[in-house]
Enzyme design. Sequence first.
Site, mmCIF file in Angstrom:
data_model
loop_
_atom_site.group_PDB
_atom_site.id
_atom_site.type_symbol
_atom_site.label_atom_id
_atom_site.label_comp_id
_atom_site.label_asym_id
_atom_site.label_seq_id
_atom_site.Cartn_x
_atom_site.Cartn_y
_atom_site.Cartn_z
ATOM 1 N N LYS A 146 0.838 -1.211 0.000
ATOM 2 C CA LYS A 146 0.000 0.000 0.000
ATOM 3 C C LYS A 146 0.869 1.256 0.000
ATOM 4 O O LYS A 146 0.636 2.180 -0.781
ATOM 5 C CB LYS A 146 -0.910 -0.042 1.234
ATOM 6 C CG LYS A 146 -1.860 1.149 1.351
ATOM 7 C CD LYS A 146 -3.120 0.782 2.122
ATOM 8 C CE LYS A 146 -2.873 0.638 3.611
ATOM 9 N NZ LYS A 146 -2.753 1.938 4.290
ATOM 10 N N SER A 147 1.868 1.288 0.854
ATOM 11 C CA SER A 147 2.718 2.488 0.936
ATOM 12 C C SER A 147 3.413 2.752 -0.396
ATOM 13 O O SER A 147 3.472 3.886 -0.873
ATOM 14 C CB SER A 147 3.794 2.295 2.011
ATOM 15 O OG SER A 147 3.200 2.247 3.274
ATOM 16 N N ARG B 268 -7.563 -3.269 9.753
ATOM 17 C CA ARG B 268 -6.638 -4.199 10.427
ATOM 18 C C ARG B 268 -7.262 -4.835 11.673
ATOM 19 O O ARG B 268 -6.876 -5.938 12.063
ATOM 20 C CB ARG B 268 -5.317 -3.500 10.742
ATOM 21 C CG ARG B 268 -4.643 -2.996 9.471
ATOM 22 C CD ARG B 268 -3.157 -2.841 9.555
ATOM 23 N NE ARG B 268 -2.685 -2.014 8.455
ATOM 24 C CZ ARG B 268 -2.451 -2.464 7.204
ATOM 25 N NH1 ARG B 268 -2.599 -3.736 6.920
ATOM 26 N NH2 ARG B 268 -2.045 -1.636 6.266
ATOM 27 N N LYS C 98 -4.445 5.670 14.883
ATOM 28 C CA LYS C 98 -4.524 5.019 13.558
ATOM 29 C C LYS C 98 -5.993 5.034 13.099
ATOM 30 O O LYS C 98 -6.770 5.831 13.597
ATOM 31 C CB LYS C 98 -3.959 3.600 13.646
ATOM 32 C CG LYS C 98 -2.449 3.578 13.935
ATOM 33 C CD LYS C 98 -1.660 4.107 12.783
ATOM 34 C CE LYS C 98 -0.167 4.142 13.051
ATOM 35 N NZ LYS C 98 0.555 4.878 12.010
ATOM 36 N N ASP D 127 1.962 -1.171 11.867
ATOM 37 C CA ASP D 127 0.612 -1.593 11.474
ATOM 38 C C ASP D 127 0.322 -3.048 11.850
ATOM 39 O O ASP D 127 -0.785 -3.536 11.617
ATOM 40 C CB ASP D 127 0.437 -1.414 9.960
ATOM 41 C CG ASP D 127 0.421 0.058 9.567
ATOM 42 O OD1 ASP D 127 0.077 0.907 10.415
ATOM 43 O OD2 ASP D 127 0.764 0.373 8.405
ATOM 44 N N GLY E 69 -5.357 7.760 5.633
ATOM 45 C CA GLY E 69 -4.455 8.754 6.228
ATOM 46 C C GLY E 69 -3.246 9.010 5.341
ATOM 47 O O GLY E 69 -2.753 10.141 5.258
ATOM 48 N N SER F 216 7.100 9.214 12.220
ATOM 49 C CA SER F 216 6.022 9.079 11.229
ATOM 50 C C SER F 216 6.560 9.207 9.811
ATOM 51 O O SER F 216 7.040 10.261 9.394
ATOM 52 C CB SER F 216 4.948 10.136 11.474
ATOM 53 O OG SER F 216 4.070 10.184 10.361
ATOM 54 N N ARG G 177 -8.842 11.720 12.824
ATOM 55 C CA ARG G 177 -7.386 11.565 12.967
ATOM 56 C C ARG G 177 -6.660 12.907 12.915
ATOM 57 O O ARG G 177 -7.075 13.832 12.220
ATOM 58 C CB ARG G 177 -6.877 10.596 11.884
ATOM 59 C CG ARG G 177 -7.533 9.236 12.029
ATOM 60 C CD ARG G 177 -7.030 8.253 11.020
ATOM 61 N NE ARG G 177 -5.619 7.949 11.221
ATOM 62 C CZ ARG G 177 -4.885 7.217 10.394
ATOM 63 N NH1 ARG G 177 -5.433 6.729 9.306
ATOM 64 N NH2 ARG G 177 -3.622 6.992 10.656
ATOM 65 N N ARG H 157 -6.207 1.561 18.193
ATOM 66 C CA ARG H 157 -5.993 0.115 18.043
ATOM 67 C C ARG H 157 -5.675 -0.583 19.358
ATOM 68 O O ARG H 157 -5.819 -1.808 19.448
ATOM 69 C CB ARG H 157 -4.886 -0.145 17.003
ATOM 70 C CG ARG H 157 -5.384 0.143 15.603
ATOM 71 C CD ARG H 157 -4.357 -0.114 14.526
ATOM 72 N NE ARG H 157 -4.986 0.004 13.213
ATOM 73 C CZ ARG H 157 -4.319 0.157 12.084
ATOM 74 N NH1 ARG H 157 -2.985 0.202 12.094
ATOM 75 N NH2 ARG H 157 -4.961 0.249 10.940
HETATM 76 C C1 S3P Z 1 2.477 4.815 6.224
HETATM 77 C C2 S3P Z 1 3.061 5.134 7.411
HETATM 78 C C3 S3P Z 1 2.560 4.684 8.721
HETATM 79 C C4 S3P Z 1 1.546 3.546 8.597
HETATM 80 C C5 S3P Z 1 0.567 3.773 7.490
HETATM 81 C C6 S3P Z 1 1.275 3.953 6.160
HETATM 82 C C7 S3P Z 1 3.059 5.323 4.973
HETATM 83 O O1 S3P Z 1 1.947 5.762 9.383
HETATM 84 O O2 S3P Z 1 0.848 3.379 9.815
HETATM 85 O O3 S3P Z 1 -0.327 2.682 7.392
HETATM 86 O O4 S3P Z 1 2.731 4.821 3.893
HETATM 87 O O5 S3P Z 1 3.876 6.255 5.054
HETATM 88 P P1 S3P Z 1 2.819 6.808 10.257
HETATM 89 O O6 S3P Z 1 3.899 7.256 9.388
HETATM 90 O O7 S3P Z 1 1.859 7.905 10.576
HETATM 91 O O8 S3P Z 1 3.256 6.027 11.446
#
Ligand code: S3P
Length: 447
Positions: free
Chosen positions: A26-27, A402, A350, A323, A98, A171, A126, A354
Site C-alpha cells: 500500500k505504501s 486491520r 490510527k 501496522d 491517512g 512518522s 485523525r 488500536r
Molecule cells: C504509512 C506510514 C505509517 C503507517 C501507514 C502507512 C506510509 O503511518 O501506519 O499505514 O505509507 O507512510 P505513520 O507514518 O503515521 O506512522
Amino acid sequence: MHDQPRPRRFLPSAPLRGKIRVPGDKSISHRALMLGALAVGETRASGLLEGEDVLATAAALRACGATIEKNGDTWSIHGVGVGGLLQPQGALDMGNSGTSTRLLMGLFASHAITAVLTGDASLSKRPMGRVIEPLSRMGATFTPSPGGKLPLTMEGLCPAVPIEYRLPVASAQVKSALLLAGLNTPGVTTVIEPVPTRDHSERMLRGFGAELDIEQLGDERIIRLHGEADLRPQTIEVPGDPSSAAFFLVAASIVEGSDLTIENVGLNPTRAGLVDVLRQMGADIAELDPRTVGGEPVADLRVRHARLSGIDADPAIAPSMIDEFPVLFVAAALAHGTTRTSGLEELRVKESDRIAAMAAALAATGAQVEETEDGLIVHGTGGTPLAGTGENAAVVTHLDHRIAMSMAVAGLASREGVAVDDTRPIATSFPTFAELLAGATGSPDAR
Ligand code: S3P
C-alpha cells in the site's frame, strides 16, 4: 464502500496450506502514483494495490491533471511535472486513507492550488496537525475542522520556503509529506528522523532521479532533498505488502497443521519487524529465494504452525511493524505465557484506537488482556483455542481494516468462531483477503 455494514463470522479453520500471493504494498503504491504524477512522461506500475485507499490517491491526482489508467495488469501514469498540478474542482474524498491525506497535503503545499480534503468517519477523527504544523512553516495555509481534523481547506504556496524539520513523532507520513512538498520548493528541504521509519519515499525519489542526501548519525537520519527537481518516469514493480502478509503469517503460526508459502513479500528492514518478533516468539518462518523487486528486498515466506511463547517486545521495534500490532496481539493471545508491549501511543491515532479496539475485541473472545496507556499485556492460552464470540455478539472494528482482519484470524483459532461487525473496511488495503483465506483453508469463500 457499500452503505450497510457487512458482518461475518470467521469460523475455526482447517490448516492453512499451499501458496498464496498477497496484493501490492500500500505504501509503495501510493508513492508510485504520486511520483508518477509528478514526472513528465509515462510511468508504468505493475503489482499496484487496487484497494480503496490507493484508488483515493489516484482519483485525487486525476483531479489535479494527471492521467492514470489501467491497461491489462499494468497501470499507466502520465505525469504533469513537478510544479504542474492543476487546481482540482470540488472536494477531494480521501475515504479512510491517512496516507493519501497526509502525503497529498505535502504535495499540494508547494503548488499554487486550493484543495478541500474530506474523509470518512474514521479519517475525520485523525490528527492532521502533525503535517499542518511543518507545512505551514513552508508557507501553506490551512483551515482545518476543530482539533486539526478533516474536512479541511488548504492553500499551497509557490514558491514555498525550504525548512529543516526534526520529526516530533516517528512518522513516515510526516516525513514523506515534507519531502514531497520539498520537490517543488527552491533550495534544500531537510527532515531529521530521530528513529528510522519506512523509507519507501526516499528509495523511490532516488529512483525517479531526485537528488537526496541521507546522513546516518547513530539512529538519527538526516535527509536532505534538493528542490525544484525534475523527475524521470519509471517502470515500477510493486512487491507484495508485508502488512497484508502479516495476517497469514500469524494465521498459519497459530492454526495446527499449517504449512503456507506467501510469495513475493516485501522485506524492507523498515517494515519487517513482525517477522523478527514472531521468530522471537518461536514462529517457524523461512525466507526463500531472497531477491530485489523494484528497489526493495523481497522473499517468499514459508510459515509453519509452531509453539509460540510470550515475550516482552522491545519498543524500539515499533516503527518497523507499526501496522502489525493488532495481529501480533492475536498471536500473543494464543501463545504460552505473557506478552508485554509498550511505547505504542501512536496506535491510538490510527484508523481506530488500536490499543482500545483490540483490548475490547480480544476480551470479547475470552482472551486475557490488560490495557495500559501505551500498549497491551496479553496472557496467552498456551495454544488452546479462544472461546470466540457468542450468538449475538460481534467484535467492533470501528471502520478499521486491520482490526477486522486481525479478529478474522482470531476466529480461525477459536471454538465458536469470531463474529466481526463489519468487513467492508478490509477493501481499503486487502480486497482479496477473504478469497485468499478461503483458498488457503480449503473452505468456501463466504464473503
Ligand atoms: C504509512 C506510514 C505509517 C503507517 C501507514 C502507512 C506510509 O503511518 O501506519 O499505514 O505509507 O507512510 P505513520 O507514518 O503515521 O506512522
